[in-house]
Design an enzyme around this catalytic site. Sequence first.
Site, PDB file in Angstrom:
ATOM      1  N   HIS A  18     -54.468 -23.261  -1.926  1.00  0.00           N
ATOM      2  CA  HIS A  18     -54.120 -23.507  -3.332  1.00  0.00           C
ATOM      3  C   HIS A  18     -54.902 -24.730  -3.777  1.00  0.00           C
ATOM      4  O   HIS A  18     -54.709 -25.823  -3.224  1.00  0.00           O
ATOM      5  CB  HIS A  18     -52.622 -23.772  -3.470  1.00  0.00           C
ATOM      6  N   GLU A 201     -42.654 -16.123   4.064  1.00  0.00           N
ATOM      7  CA  GLU A 201     -42.733 -17.565   4.322  1.00  0.00           C
ATOM      8  C   GLU A 201     -41.295 -18.082   4.399  1.00  0.00           C
ATOM      9  O   GLU A 201     -40.853 -18.583   5.416  1.00  0.00           O
ATOM     10  CB  GLU A 201     -43.516 -18.274   3.213  1.00  0.00           C
ATOM     11  N   ASP A 279     -53.492 -23.837   3.277  1.00  0.00           N
ATOM     12  CA  ASP A 279     -52.436 -23.723   2.274  1.00  0.00           C
ATOM     13  C   ASP A 279     -52.536 -24.828   1.213  1.00  0.00           C
ATOM     14  O   ASP A 279     -53.148 -24.618   0.176  1.00  0.00           O
ATOM     15  CB  ASP A 279     -51.056 -23.716   2.952  1.00  0.00           C
TER      16      ASP A 279
HETATM   17  N1  HPA Z   1     -45.731 -21.237  -0.877  1.00  0.00           N
HETATM   18  C1  HPA Z   1     -45.437 -20.718  -2.083  1.00  0.00           C
HETATM   19  N2  HPA Z   1     -46.013 -21.134  -3.182  1.00  0.00           N
HETATM   20  C2  HPA Z   1     -46.937 -22.087  -3.111  1.00  0.00           C
HETATM   21  C3  HPA Z   1     -47.276 -22.658  -1.912  1.00  0.00           C
HETATM   22  C4  HPA Z   1     -46.662 -22.197  -0.731  1.00  0.00           C
HETATM   23  O1  HPA Z   1     -46.924 -22.662   0.397  1.00  0.00           O
HETATM   24  N3  HPA Z   1     -48.226 -23.588  -2.172  1.00  0.00           N
HETATM   25  C5  HPA Z   1     -48.433 -23.573  -3.495  1.00  0.00           C
HETATM   26  N4  HPA Z   1     -47.657 -22.666  -4.078  1.00  0.00           N
HETATM   27 ZN    ZN Z   2     -49.572 -20.687   0.008  1.00  0.00          ZN
END
Ligand code: HPA
Ligand code: ZN
Length: 344
Positions: A18, A201, A279
């Site tokens: 991101h 997640e 990430d």
């Molecule tokens: N998970 C979900 N949404 C997100 C993340 C993540 O790790 N990082 C930025 N937006």
């Molecule tokens: Zn992510």
Amino acid sequence: MDMRSFVRALPKAELHLHLEGALDPETMMRLARRNGVDIPFRSVEEIRAAYRFTELQDFLDIYYRGMDVLRTEEDFYDLATGYLERAAADGAVHVEVFFDPQGHTARGIPFAVAADGILAALADGRERLGVTSLLIMCVLRHLSEDDGFAAFREAGPYIADGRIAGLGLDSTERDNPPAKFERLFAAARGAGLRLVAHAGEEGPASYVAEAVDRLGVDRIDHGNRALEDPALVRRLAERGMTLTVCPLSNLRLCGVPDMRRHPLKRMLDAGLKATVNSDDPAYFGGYLLDNFVAVAEALELDGADLVALARNSIEGSFLDDAAKRAHLDRLAGAAAGRAEQVRP
Ligand code: HPA
Ligand code: ZN
């Protein structure tokens, strides 16, 4: 041969990054000053001290607050350029980066300001650093599907000419199942976008199945909790579904208590096409190579595992077949005769 140098030399792709999560504390302070934005921190140390989250929502609260310093095209350009320099230094040859347009338009920053700044940096990164890239817009799953459609419509000209290559789904996973966005993902597929979604997640294994079956995704971002369903694991393995795994992030948000308990090796052993990614590197304590080294040391991965992870990242990318072939040939060359000598 030491592992860090070996991994750095492997041609590889980063597929789960991101851009707003690459906003390091120094850049946040600098942009806050440059734009006269009031942030609730007086120093880089105070920003770092605020990164004490253990849950996805706690992280997201800080992440959305942090992005408020991003105001101009130049800010987005600087952010993306800083990331690309780090990725290149870590031996990434290709990156597929996410951005969250709704996180910006909701603050009054036009879609084009974010997209054009990022795209200019990606173009310069290709020239200057030799790192190829694709841009993926993510929709925020805590917002409505209609809100996602509005972002998708704003992206129309960028999708039509390929400047935006994919659609992703991120933000608060719990109680926001993939199926909430089924119509949007169908429309995106119709417009020629590649599709990815965060799943498994914090959400259950059933969300991973739903992302595959109802959204038709080409990759799963994270996917850790798929391991709770052995039949699903077999199905993902048979399909060759790529999982974009993020070890240092998982340590903070995915309930992995210790890197030695990280599921990456179990994923590979189950035949899953797992990859390693960073990430939100500014928040989770490391960029691409740090993630490789942390998980490889903890799990005692050998040279063959590391080459498999790099191969999965190229094969799971949205590059065309000729580009994949060229990278895979270079990967084979970089690994030849050396993989056996890597010290775990
Ligand atoms: N998970 C979900 N949404 C997100 C993340 C993540 O790790 N990082 C930025 N937006
Ligand atoms: Zn992510």
